[in-house]
Design a protein around this motif. Structure first.
Motif, PDB file in Angstrom:
ATOM      1  N   MET A   1       0.841  -1.195   0.000  1.00  0.00           N
ATOM      2  CA  MET A   1       0.000   0.000   0.000  1.00  0.00           C
ATOM      3  C   MET A   1       0.873   1.240   0.000  1.00  0.00           C
ATOM      4  O   MET A   1       1.827   1.349   0.785  1.00  0.00           O
ATOM      5  CB  MET A   1      -0.915   0.007   1.240  1.00  0.00           C
ATOM      6  CG  MET A   1      -1.822   1.225   1.340  1.00  0.00           C
ATOM      7  SD  MET A   1      -2.893   1.197   2.803  1.00  0.00           S
ATOM      8  CE  MET A   1      -4.048  -0.082   2.356  1.00  0.00           C
ATOM      9  N   LEU A   2       0.558   2.194  -0.865  1.00  0.00           N
ATOM     10  CA  LEU A   2       1.316   3.429  -0.961  1.00  0.00           C
ATOM     11  C   LEU A   2       1.095   4.298   0.278  1.00  0.00           C
ATOM     12  O   LEU A   2       0.058   4.215   0.946  1.00  0.00           O
ATOM     13  CB  LEU A   2       0.903   4.214  -2.203  1.00  0.00           C
ATOM     14  CG  LEU A   2       1.153   3.543  -3.556  1.00  0.00           C
ATOM     15  CD1 LEU A   2       0.571   4.401  -4.676  1.00  0.00           C
ATOM     16  CD2 LEU A   2       2.640   3.312  -3.763  1.00  0.00           C
ATOM     17  N   THR A   3       2.092   5.146   0.546  1.00  0.00           N
ATOM     18  CA  THR A   3       1.990   6.044   1.701  1.00  0.00           C
ATOM     19  C   THR A   3       0.738   6.911   1.621  1.00  0.00           C
ATOM     20  O   THR A   3       0.022   7.096   2.614  1.00  0.00           O
ATOM     21  CB  THR A   3       3.235   6.937   1.786  1.00  0.00           C
ATOM     22  OG1 THR A   3       4.397   6.123   1.911  1.00  0.00           O
ATOM     23  CG2 THR A   3       3.153   7.862   2.987  1.00  0.00           C
ATOM     24  N   SER A   4       0.470   7.445   0.454  1.00  0.00           N
ATOM     25  CA  SER A   4      -0.706   8.307   0.290  1.00  0.00           C
ATOM     26  C   SER A   4      -1.994   7.536   0.563  1.00  0.00           C
ATOM     27  O   SER A   4      -2.950   8.081   1.135  1.00  0.00           O
ATOM     28  CB  SER A   4      -0.739   8.902  -1.118  1.00  0.00           C
ATOM     29  OG  SER A   4      -0.779   7.868  -2.093  1.00  0.00           O
ATOM     30  N   GLU A   5      -2.026   6.257   0.175  1.00  0.00           N
ATOM     31  CA  GLU A   5      -3.210   5.437   0.429  1.00  0.00           C
ATOM     32  C   GLU A   5      -3.388   5.169   1.924  1.00  0.00           C
ATOM     33  O   GLU A   5      -4.512   5.187   2.441  1.00  0.00           O
ATOM     34  CB  GLU A   5      -3.108   4.124  -0.341  1.00  0.00           C
ATOM     35  CG  GLU A   5      -3.149   4.289  -1.854  1.00  0.00           C
ATOM     36  CD  GLU A   5      -2.896   2.993  -2.599  1.00  0.00           C
ATOM     37  OE1 GLU A   5      -3.498   2.814  -3.664  1.00  0.00           O
ATOM     38  OE2 GLU A   5      -2.107   2.158  -2.088  1.00  0.00           O
ATOM     39  N   ARG A   6      -2.264   4.908   2.611  1.00  0.00           N
ATOM     40  CA  ARG A   6      -2.339   4.685   4.062  1.00  0.00           C
ATOM     41  C   ARG A   6      -2.851   5.933   4.769  1.00  0.00           C
ATOM     42  O   ARG A   6      -3.699   5.862   5.653  1.00  0.00           O
ATOM     43  CB  ARG A   6      -0.959   4.314   4.627  1.00  0.00           C
ATOM     44  CG  ARG A   6      -0.454   2.940   4.251  1.00  0.00           C
ATOM     45  CD  ARG A   6       0.663   2.515   5.195  1.00  0.00           C
ATOM     46  NE  ARG A   6       1.709   3.522   5.341  1.00  0.00           N
ATOM     47  CZ  ARG A   6       2.779   3.624   4.552  1.00  0.00           C
ATOM     48  NH1 ARG A   6       2.947   2.759   3.550  1.00  0.00           N
ATOM     49  NH2 ARG A   6       3.691   4.543   4.761  1.00  0.00           N
ATOM     50  N   LYS A   7      -2.330   7.080   4.384  1.00  0.00           N
ATOM     51  CA  LYS A   7      -2.736   8.328   5.035  1.00  0.00           C
ATOM     52  C   LYS A   7      -4.211   8.631   4.790  1.00  0.00           C
ATOM     53  O   LYS A   7      -4.911   9.105   5.689  1.00  0.00           O
ATOM     54  CB  LYS A   7      -1.861   9.482   4.553  1.00  0.00           C
ATOM     55  CG  LYS A   7      -0.418   9.403   5.055  1.00  0.00           C
ATOM     56  CD  LYS A   7       0.401  10.588   4.573  1.00  0.00           C
ATOM     57  CE  LYS A   7       1.800  10.558   5.151  1.00  0.00           C
ATOM     58  NZ  LYS A   7       2.629  11.700   4.686  1.00  0.00           N
ATOM     59  N   LEU A   9      -6.481   6.401   4.310  1.00  0.00           N
ATOM     60  CA  LEU A   9      -7.228   5.433   5.113  1.00  0.00           C
ATOM     61  C   LEU A   9      -7.237   5.843   6.581  1.00  0.00           C
ATOM     62  O   LEU A   9      -8.262   5.694   7.275  1.00  0.00           O
ATOM     63  CB  LEU A   9      -6.617   4.040   4.943  1.00  0.00           C
ATOM     64  CG  LEU A   9      -7.332   2.890   5.650  1.00  0.00           C
ATOM     65  CD1 LEU A   9      -8.799   2.811   5.216  1.00  0.00           C
ATOM     66  CD2 LEU A   9      -6.616   1.573   5.374  1.00  0.00           C
ATOM     67  N   ILE A  10      -6.119   6.354   7.067  1.00  0.00           N
ATOM     68  CA  ILE A  10      -6.043   6.829   8.455  1.00  0.00           C
ATOM     69  C   ILE A  10      -7.087   7.915   8.697  1.00  0.00           C
ATOM     70  O   ILE A  10      -7.831   7.889   9.679  1.00  0.00           O
ATOM     71  CB  ILE A  10      -4.629   7.362   8.767  1.00  0.00           C
ATOM     72  CG1 ILE A  10      -3.650   6.183   8.903  1.00  0.00           C
ATOM     73  CG2 ILE A  10      -4.622   8.200  10.041  1.00  0.00           C
ATOM     74  CD1 ILE A  10      -2.195   6.589   8.978  1.00  0.00           C
ATOM     75  N   GLN A  11      -7.169   8.868   7.776  1.00  0.00           N
ATOM     76  CA  GLN A  11      -8.128   9.962   7.933  1.00  0.00           C
ATOM     77  C   GLN A  11      -9.573   9.458   7.836  1.00  0.00           C
ATOM     78  O   GLN A  11     -10.468   9.955   8.523  1.00  0.00           O
ATOM     79  CB  GLN A  11      -7.857  11.036   6.890  1.00  0.00           C
ATOM     80  CG  GLN A  11      -6.514  11.742   7.120  1.00  0.00           C
ATOM     81  CD  GLN A  11      -6.214  12.766   6.064  1.00  0.00           C
ATOM     82  OE1 GLN A  11      -6.748  13.875   6.081  1.00  0.00           O
ATOM     83  NE2 GLN A  11      -5.354  12.418   5.112  1.00  0.00           N
ATOM     84  N   GLU A  12      -9.785   8.445   7.007  1.00  0.00           N
ATOM     85  CA  GLU A  12     -11.125   7.857   6.898  1.00  0.00           C
ATOM     86  C   GLU A  12     -11.524   7.190   8.200  1.00  0.00           C
ATOM     87  O   GLU A  12     -12.670   7.324   8.668  1.00  0.00           O
ATOM     88  CB  GLU A  12     -11.157   6.851   5.751  1.00  0.00           C
ATOM     89  CG  GLU A  12     -12.513   6.186   5.549  1.00  0.00           C
ATOM     90  CD  GLU A  12     -12.486   5.133   4.454  1.00  0.00           C
ATOM     91  OE1 GLU A  12     -13.330   4.228   4.500  1.00  0.00           O
ATOM     92  OE2 GLU A  12     -11.618   5.229   3.559  1.00  0.00           O
TER      93      GLU A  12
END
Length: 251
Positions: A1-7, A9-12
């Protein structure tokens, strides 16, 4: 998972659940806890969340300058101001904290009410010149321009010599875990001092501040008597605050 995708998801998760536990979130993704903590640090640096022990909470959106905040959500603030004004009885001594919502409270006071208002906000003091029967005690000190209130040792010494019936405290976040929070450490200390000098502490806060947190703790929820917030908020937003003992008034 890309960093941008993780971030993203964190905000979601923060929007959905109101908190994120780093260890369990890392396990769900099959990643190291260090990776998630790094993401949290970077997001916190961008002001997108508030880190706490073991994870993160949603960051308060109430961080703009005073002039910007004065223009935002004015209808909600007017409703909260009217609801807050109804809690004040003639003859009381009231401390009005700085903030754009408390300006609306000052405007909503009945023109014939007689009481004493103590404040360290020049904006509040000027607003109350329209109320002939309201005595105003303005506390001096160094002007903190973000909130347009006075801070510093002179202000703290003056506050320590007063006792008030009601304190309308401004916050940027109100969360069951972190309590009332704000974005400046010295301002938090002054708010805490005022609260201790008051028989009751009341918070006027729009829904965006509930379930959110800022870096500096003021007081836990147990030290707040009443929350005045906007009508129609989801029960899941208010139930943790009620469970903590807050009397909730919907404006």
């Amino acid at each position: 998972m890309l960093t941008s995708e993780r971030k993203a998801l964190i905000q979601e998760v923060l929007r959905r659940d109101g908190r994120l536990v780093a260890k369990s979130f890392a396990q769900q993704l099959g990643l190291s806890e260090d990776t998630i903590r790094r993401d949290l640090r970077e997001l916190a640096g961008e002001g997108l969340l508030q880190r706490v022990h073991g994870g993160a909470l949603p960051a308060s959106p109430a961080v703009a300058d005073f002039s910007v905040r004065a223009e935002a959500g004015s209808a909600v603030k007017q409703a909260l101001g009217r609801a807050g004004a109804r809690l004040i009885q003639p003859g009381q001594i009231v401390f009005l904290d700085g903030g754009t919502t408390n300006v609306q409270l000052a405007r909503a006071l009945p023109p014939d009410i007689k009481l004493t208002v103590v404040t360290h906000s020049p904006s509040i003091a000027v607003e109350l010149t329209r109320h002939p029967l309201v005595e105003v005690e303005l506390i001096g000190g160094r002007l903190f321009k973000h909130s347009v209130v006075t801070l510093g040792s002179a202000s703290a010494e003056a506050i320590a010599r007063i006792r008030v019936d009601l304190y309308f405290m401004g916050v940027t976040g109100l969360h069951p875990e972190t309590g009332a929070t704000t974005g400046d450490g010295e301002e938090a200390a002054h708010k805490r001092l005022i609260s201790r000098q008051s028989a009751e502490t009341i918070v006027l806060a729009a829904g965006e501040k509930l379930g959110a947190a800022s870096p500096y703790a003021i007081v836990p929820l147990a030290e707040i008597t009443t929350l005045v917030t906007e009508a129609g908020l989801p029960p899941e937003t208010l139930s943790p605050l009620r469970a903590a003992g807050l009397d909730i008034v919907e404006g």
